[in-house]
Design an enzyme around this catalytic site. Structure first.
Site, PDB file in Angstrom:
ATOM      1  N   GLY A  91       0.811  -0.956  -0.460  1.00  0.00           N
ATOM      2  CA  GLY A  91       0.378  -0.318  -0.181  1.00  0.00           C
ATOM      3  C   GLY A  91       1.401   1.516  -0.076  1.00  0.00           C
ATOM      4  N   ALA A  92       1.103   2.103   0.485  1.00  0.00           N
ATOM      5  CA  ALA A  92       0.935   3.756  -0.232  1.00  0.00           C
ATOM      6  C   ALA A  92       0.464   4.926   1.206  1.00  0.00           C
ATOM      7  CB  ALA A  92       1.175   3.729  -0.411  1.00  0.00           C
ATOM      8  N   ASP A  93       1.006   5.342   1.646  1.00  0.00           N
ATOM      9  CA  ASP A  93       0.026   6.730   2.473  1.00  0.00           C
ATOM     10  C   ASP A  93      -0.023   8.126   1.413  1.00  0.00           C
ATOM     11  OD1 ASP A  93       0.517   5.293   5.502  1.00  0.00           O
ATOM     12  OD2 ASP A  93       2.403   5.916   5.167  1.00  0.00           O
ATOM     13  N   GLY A 106       2.883   3.242   8.766  1.00  0.00           N
ATOM     14  CA  GLY A 106       2.741   2.394   9.331  1.00  0.00           C
ATOM     15  C   GLY A 106       4.234   1.406  10.228  1.00  0.00           C
ATOM     16  N   GLU A 112       9.704  -2.347   4.082  1.00  0.00           N
ATOM     17  CA  GLU A 112       8.837  -2.009   2.691  1.00  0.00           C
ATOM     18  C   GLU A 112       9.428  -1.672   1.169  1.00  0.00           C
ATOM     19  OE1 GLU A 112       4.356  -0.641   4.747  1.00  0.00           O
ATOM     20  OE2 GLU A 112       6.249   0.348   4.281  1.00  0.00           O
TER      21      GLU A 112
END
Length: 272
Positions: A91-93, A106, A112
């Protein structure tokens, strides 16, 4: 609203996995965060034989997801030397128009990044809130993983670069002090103004830090060069295929990003 967001994440994960999961996958990177729950769900839903596939987690949470799904987890340092992962999902922020990403909300950014850079292709999966014109538009800080002994020195250097009030991320309990990563490091969250993308540079804007205006890769490099920094939560530069074409392996920028939209559809952005 919360249910709609979760359904958006699930939809994006389903399309991303169906599109990019290799038929005879042997090594698959599995990232961290709320969206990756649905990536693992989508892998199981494919109904393919996973008995010979090893899944490489980016942290404790993703390892538990893999194990609980009945899949085989192998820590990154247990991957045989020279092995290239078939694909990595994460995912990504925040993601900008060039598919540069901010990750680390996170606190798993170092693992990652090394998993993404060991894969033929990195596929980003997120909901529509994460897609922004430029990094630091909505997500206001850059996560940076630092050695505890150097944390205050790094903060001073970040202020010299123009960050206002970079702070060491606290854990959930005041008694425990700062949050610690899987490496036992601290996370510093450093605010900066929105970062320039390639079209800004092509239009003649400078991103060398003058007046605190930065291009994505320039700022990422400046932060990474600070002694005491393990890794910076900006994922930019080459994609996996671009790295391969240049004679290397793996890239930290995704080759494609899948966003679950508010109307239930999935929007796909591909790197140039």
């Amino acid at each position: 609203m919360a249910d709609l967001i979760e359904e958006a994440k699930r939809a994006a994960a389903k399309v991303a996995v169906e599109t990019h999961y290799p038929k005879d996958a042997r090594w698959v990177g599995i990232g961290s965060g709320t969206t990756v729950v649905y990536v693992v769900e989508a892998i199981n839903a494919l109904g393919v034989d996973t008995s010979a596939t090893k899944y490489v987690p980016t942290g404790y949470q993703s390892k538990q997801l893999i194990v609980n799904a009945g899949l085989t987890a192998v820590e990154f340092d247990g991957v045989p030397p020279g092995t290239v992962l078939d694909v990595a999902f994460d995912g990504a922020d925040e993601v900008d128009e060039d598919l540069n990403c901010i990750k680390g909300g996170g606190a798993c950014l170092f693992q990652e990044k090394i998993v993404a850079m060991q894969a033929k292709q990195f596929i980003c999966v997120a909901d529509h809130r994460k897609l922004q014109p430029r990094l630091l538009s909505n997500w206001k800080t850059i996560p940076i993983e630092v050695a505890p002994i150097a944390a205050h020195r790094v903060i001073l250097k970040l202020k010299e670069l123009g960050s206002e009030n970079p702070t060491i991320r606290a854990s959930g309990s005041a008694k425990e002090g700062p949050l610690k990563t899987d490496q036992g490091f601290f996370i510093i969250d450093a605010p900066f103004p929105p970062l320039l993308i390639k079209s800004d540079i092509a239009a003649g804007k400078e991103g060398n830090g003058k007046d605190n205006v930065w291009a994505v890769e320039v700022l990422a490099r400046k932060i990474r060069d600070i002694a005491g920094v393990l890794e910076v939560g900006i994922f930019s530069g080459l994609t996996g295929p671009q790295a391969t074409a240049a004679g290397g392996i793996g890239g930290e920028r995704p080759v494609a990003a899948y966003f679950g939209m508010a109307d239930g559809s999935v929007s796909v952005r591909k790197a140039e």
